[in-house]
Design a protein around this motif. Sequence first.
Motif, PDB file in Angstrom:
ATOM      1  N   VAL A 197       0.854  -1.192   0.000  1.00  0.00           N
ATOM      2  CA  VAL A 197       0.000   0.000   0.000  1.00  0.00           C
ATOM      3  C   VAL A 197       0.893   1.247   0.000  1.00  0.00           C
ATOM      4  N   ASP A 198       0.599   2.169  -0.920  1.00  0.00           N
ATOM      5  CA  ASP A 198       1.241   3.492  -0.871  1.00  0.00           C
ATOM      6  C   ASP A 198       0.149   4.551  -0.944  1.00  0.00           C
ATOM      7  N   GLU A 199       0.516   5.780  -1.262  1.00  0.00           N
ATOM      8  CA  GLU A 199      -0.466   6.870  -1.234  1.00  0.00           C
ATOM      9  C   GLU A 199      -1.543   6.710  -2.303  1.00  0.00           C
ATOM     10  N   GLU A 200      -1.206   6.068  -3.409  1.00  0.00           N
ATOM     11  CA  GLU A 200      -2.134   6.070  -4.545  1.00  0.00           C
ATOM     12  C   GLU A 200      -2.696   4.704  -4.897  1.00  0.00           C
ATOM     13  N   SER A 201      -2.051   3.625  -4.468  1.00  0.00           N
ATOM     14  CA  SER A 201      -2.496   2.317  -4.958  1.00  0.00           C
ATOM     15  C   SER A 201      -2.320   1.229  -3.910  1.00  0.00           C
ATOM     16  N   VAL A 202      -3.000   0.114  -4.185  1.00  0.00           N
ATOM     17  CA  VAL A 202      -2.889  -1.105  -3.369  1.00  0.00           C
ATOM     18  C   VAL A 202      -2.603  -2.258  -4.322  1.00  0.00           C
ATOM     19  N   GLN A 203      -1.521  -2.980  -4.052  1.00  0.00           N
ATOM     20  CA  GLN A 203      -1.128  -4.082  -4.941  1.00  0.00           C
ATOM     21  C   GLN A 203      -1.048  -5.370  -4.133  1.00  0.00           C
ATOM     22  N   GLN A 204      -1.620  -6.438  -4.692  1.00  0.00           N
ATOM     23  CA  GLN A 204      -1.595  -7.735  -4.018  1.00  0.00           C
ATOM     24  C   GLN A 204      -0.405  -8.551  -4.532  1.00  0.00           C
ATOM     25  N   VAL A 205       0.442  -9.033  -3.612  1.00  0.00           N
ATOM     26  CA  VAL A 205       1.636  -9.800  -3.992  1.00  0.00           C
ATOM     27  C   VAL A 205       1.759 -11.026  -3.087  1.00  0.00           C
ATOM     28  N   GLY A 206       2.638 -11.942  -3.468  1.00  0.00           N
ATOM     29  CA  GLY A 206       2.973 -13.096  -2.625  1.00  0.00           C
ATOM     30  C   GLY A 206       1.798 -13.998  -2.312  1.00  0.00           C
ATOM     31  N   VAL A 207       0.920 -14.188  -3.257  1.00  0.00           N
ATOM     32  CA  VAL A 207      -0.252 -15.040  -3.001  1.00  0.00           C
ATOM     33  C   VAL A 207       0.214 -16.466  -2.709  1.00  0.00           C
ATOM     34  N   GLY A 208      -0.274 -17.026  -1.586  1.00  0.00           N
ATOM     35  CA  GLY A 208       0.036 -18.405  -1.226  1.00  0.00           C
ATOM     36  C   GLY A 208       1.192 -18.565  -0.266  1.00  0.00           C
ATOM     37  N   ILE A 209       1.931 -17.490   0.044  1.00  0.00           N
ATOM     38  CA  ILE A 209       3.076 -17.666   0.949  1.00  0.00           C
ATOM     39  C   ILE A 209       2.666 -17.571   2.412  1.00  0.00           C
ATOM     40  N   GLY A 210       1.498 -17.081   2.688  1.00  0.00           N
ATOM     41  CA  GLY A 210       1.075 -16.846   4.069  1.00  0.00           C
ATOM     42  C   GLY A 210       0.165 -17.935   4.602  1.00  0.00           C
ATOM     43  N   PRO A 211      -0.550 -17.617   5.671  1.00  0.00           N
ATOM     44  CA  PRO A 211      -0.536 -16.332   6.380  1.00  0.00           C
ATOM     45  C   PRO A 211       0.793 -16.060   7.082  1.00  0.00           C
ATOM     46  N   LEU A 212       1.186 -14.765   7.083  1.00  0.00           N
ATOM     47  CA  LEU A 212       2.434 -14.351   7.719  1.00  0.00           C
ATOM     48  C   LEU A 212       2.139 -13.716   9.075  1.00  0.00           C
ATOM     49  N   GLN A 213       2.838 -14.186  10.109  1.00  0.00           N
ATOM     50  CA  GLN A 213       2.590 -13.708  11.470  1.00  0.00           C
ATOM     51  C   GLN A 213       3.497 -12.538  11.852  1.00  0.00           C
ATOM     52  N   LYS A 214       4.702 -12.495  11.285  1.00  0.00           N
ATOM     53  CA  LYS A 214       5.663 -11.428  11.581  1.00  0.00           C
ATOM     54  C   LYS A 214       6.416 -11.090  10.304  1.00  0.00           C
ATOM     55  N   MET A 215       6.768  -9.820  10.129  1.00  0.00           N
ATOM     56  CA  MET A 215       7.555  -9.395   8.962  1.00  0.00           C
ATOM     57  C   MET A 215       8.544  -8.312   9.377  1.00  0.00           C
ATOM     58  N   VAL A 216       9.725  -8.356   8.766  1.00  0.00           N
ATOM     59  CA  VAL A 216      10.698  -7.291   8.979  1.00  0.00           C
ATOM     60  C   VAL A 216      11.567  -7.163   7.731  1.00  0.00           C
ATOM     61  N   VAL A 217      11.842  -5.914   7.328  1.00  0.00           N
ATOM     62  CA  VAL A 217      12.604  -5.625   6.112  1.00  0.00           C
ATOM     63  C   VAL A 217      14.037  -5.264   6.496  1.00  0.00           C
ATOM     64  N   THR A 218      14.997  -5.664   5.649  1.00  0.00           N
ATOM     65  CA  THR A 218      16.391  -5.287   5.887  1.00  0.00           C
ATOM     66  C   THR A 218      16.561  -3.777   5.772  1.00  0.00           C
ATOM     67  N   GLN A 219      17.657  -3.284   6.332  1.00  0.00           N
ATOM     68  CA  GLN A 219      17.880  -1.837   6.342  1.00  0.00           C
ATOM     69  C   GLN A 219      18.113  -1.260   4.953  1.00  0.00           C
ATOM     70  N   ASP A 220      18.495  -2.114   3.987  1.00  0.00           N
ATOM     71  CA  ASP A 220      18.650  -1.612   2.618  1.00  0.00           C
ATOM     72  C   ASP A 220      17.384  -1.788   1.792  1.00  0.00           C
ATOM     73  N   GLY A 221      16.319  -2.304   2.420  1.00  0.00           N
ATOM     74  CA  GLY A 221      15.017  -2.416   1.758  1.00  0.00           C
ATOM     75  C   GLY A 221      14.922  -3.485   0.694  1.00  0.00           C
ATOM     76  N   LYS A 222      15.891  -4.425   0.635  1.00  0.00           N
ATOM     77  CA  LYS A 222      15.893  -5.409  -0.457  1.00  0.00           C
ATOM     78  C   LYS A 222      15.313  -6.763  -0.076  1.00  0.00           C
ATOM     79  N   MET A 223      15.351  -7.122   1.214  1.00  0.00           N
ATOM     80  CA  MET A 223      14.887  -8.448   1.630  1.00  0.00           C
ATOM     81  C   MET A 223      13.875  -8.338   2.763  1.00  0.00           C
ATOM     82  N   LEU A 224      12.979  -9.311   2.777  1.00  0.00           N
ATOM     83  CA  LEU A 224      11.931  -9.377   3.798  1.00  0.00           C
ATOM     84  C   LEU A 224      12.046 -10.706   4.525  1.00  0.00           C
ATOM     85  N   ALA A 225      12.177 -10.660   5.847  1.00  0.00           N
ATOM     86  CA  ALA A 225      12.138 -11.874   6.669  1.00  0.00           C
ATOM     87  C   ALA A 225      10.746 -11.982   7.259  1.00  0.00           C
TER      88      ALA A 225
END
Length: 838
Positions: free
Chosen positions: A205-233
């Motif tokens: 989600v950003d100011e103008e749009s909502v995009q659905q991604v990663g269908v089937g990988i969840g449900p996700l209970q916790k998420m955190v992004v690396t400091q360089d914004g490239k990877m999601l744990a």
Amino acid sequence: MAGVSVAAEWQLVYNRYYRKPEIYSMQWNVDLTRNRVSCARFGGPIAVIRDDAKIVQLFAESALRKLNIYNSAGILLSSTRWDRPGGRLVGMAWTDDQILVCVVQDGTVHRFNIRGELQEGNVSLGKECFEQNVVECVFWGNGMVCITEGFQLFCIPDFKNPISCKLADPILEELPLCMTVIEPQYTMSGNVEVLVAVNDYVLVVDEESVQQVGVGIGPLQKMVVTQDGKMLASFTHDGRLLVITTDFSRILFEHNCDSALPPEQIAWCGLHSVLLYWDDVLLMVGPHEDPVQYFYDEPVKLIPECDGVRILSNTSMEFLHIVPASTVSIFKIGSTEPAALLYDALDLFDKRSAKADENLRLIRNALPEAVEACIDAAGHEFDVARQRTLLRAASYGQAFCSHVQRDRFQEMCKTLRVLNAVRYYEIGIPLSIQQYKLLTAPVLIGRLINSQQHLVALRISEYLGLNQEVVIMHWACAKITASVSISDLSLLEILLDKLKLCKGISYAAIAAHADNNGRRKLAAMLIEHEPRSSKQVPLLLSIGEEDTALMKATESGDTDLVYLALFHIWQKSAPLEFFGMIQARPLARDLFIKYSRCYKHEFLKDFFLSTGQLQDVAYLLWRESWELGKNPMASKGSPLHSPRIKLIEKAQTLFADTKEHVFESKAAEEHAKLLRMQHELEVSTKQPIFVDSSISDTIRTCIVLGNHRAAMRVKQEFKVSEKRWYWLKVFALVTIRDWDALEKFSKEKRPPIGYRPFVEACIDADEKAEALKYIPKIADPRERAESYARIGMAKEATEAASQTKDSEFLGRLKSTFAQNASASSLFDTLRSSFPGIS
């Protein structure tokens, strides 16, 4: 060997060693399970407040909640009572500028500095947040995203300019499982992107749009992004750790954690491993199946840093990070790297063993590399004794090596002195060398002075060759604020003793702070030491020292400053007080007069009257009368003539009161009289042509209009001489070509101006016949001859010229007839008749 004990503390995760040294034994008595805790990055402060979402036994504590701020060693920096309205505390975090942001249920954002002082201007997330209540917040750097009970997302992109904006509607039916953000600096759009875990997919989600991604990988209970914004744990509902690219294009690796219970915290340790914390275990997972477990019998808080993770517990502060390659090369068990051999060589040298020389010979070609490794390893150590040993090893190696950059050794020593100073538990800023380089020394000094560590900040500034003015100024302002019971004179001495250490420091800024704290006398004494008038004068005006400000402005010679002081005092002071103030200062007085002549005539008249300068008031009145005359209305009748006359009469009265201005008084009187007569003439003739003309022009105009009685009245009223009267009347009659009247006028009596003006007027009017009536009456033969010559009568001119018997005059007269041969011969004949002329 010492290296064995060092390496024994390390843990191998795939191909990297990690270590977890204890940095501090905490100096507080805080139970993390009972409190909400927020820790700032870069070894920053820790904010602690009792968690109102938990039911806890208070023991002997007060029921009133307090917001306590500690340094990283658990030493209390400040404490403030928490009585903020707006409901339950929903989120709390430190910004990059070390401002504590606290968000309550109704969307109000309270901001505190490191001293627990509430910052001015609370921020609201808006009416919608107020009505729906905020449920959860996610923070980054200087921004924040929150979600309301109405499942709407709101964002403050930058707390430096805290304006709330609403993000696109994610159209949710229930609160998401978890949220995280990709910081604006790492997105294509330059705006924050919120990752919202819903069902088995993720919404971006950003100011103008909502995009659905990663269908089937969840449900996700916790998420955190690396400091360089490239990877999601992320932690899934079935107990797996997934590491995914933030564009969700591929899964980088996954690990089964053997627990479907989601961890309390999840954090990245640098860019190479992920930490997951449950009640009593901290699991570190690398890119392959070789996790490491750390067991704790007390709660911990994970604080991600750029190069590792600080681990806070009730009793200690640890730093989990990758062991640097230089440290591994020295302390790894069984290492035969050049740096390890150099380190051992120092140990052998200290033991006076000859094997030290043998080690050096083994690594002679790699000695520069070994020295560099020892220097680098020293920079990454928190233990001072180990730093010293590693630097001694580097120094020992340098003695046998001519190709080493010796500046590198000195720089590292300087850096470590700074780091060790701020790591001391009373300061409590446990920066690693990588964090220090990223933060920079000026920012570190800024953080030190904000936490009132001015002496350390000053010594570091001096040691690093940085500008000390920032530190001393902040100290001075803090001293003024804190020294309520110290007298102004005593406090001034204390301040000046330190302020003189820094040349060019702004005393004006410190004086302004003193004034803001209600110490106006101290501010006035401080501003006396400010060498720059441009800084002095505005502040003196703001603290009410107008007279001193005007004196300083005039002494500076800066006209802009003088005008600044003048306008300020002018607005605030009574007129007489203002006049008295500027009268004693010539420059200020002259500038005031110059300005007022253009824009403030009435005020300037008051000034001249107050100082007895009546003639100057009169001149102003006279000038005003002329300005009225320029008004277009003055030429359309009479409405402005009466005020003009009154002004001139006032000026005449004022001139009359001064003995030195008799001429001006008489001139003003006659001007008023003439203006009144001209006004009457315009009324009687209904022609607006008289006002502001001269006496001569008035007389001439009257004659031209045939109003001889009025012309005579003007002549008598202003005592116009007979000669002047004749000149005016002659040319006026010629103007209207009234030849009979002209002839009659010439016969009234012998004209005092003679007849030549009659002739010239007729000739100018191209009436030679009329001119002939008066030429014979000219008594002077020269003038008569010249008059005849002007109308081309050569014979008559020759006869008149013969009476002069002046050959030179005859020669000049002849030249006027150069084109007339017969006339020239007459003159030649006449000249030859004079004796002695050839």
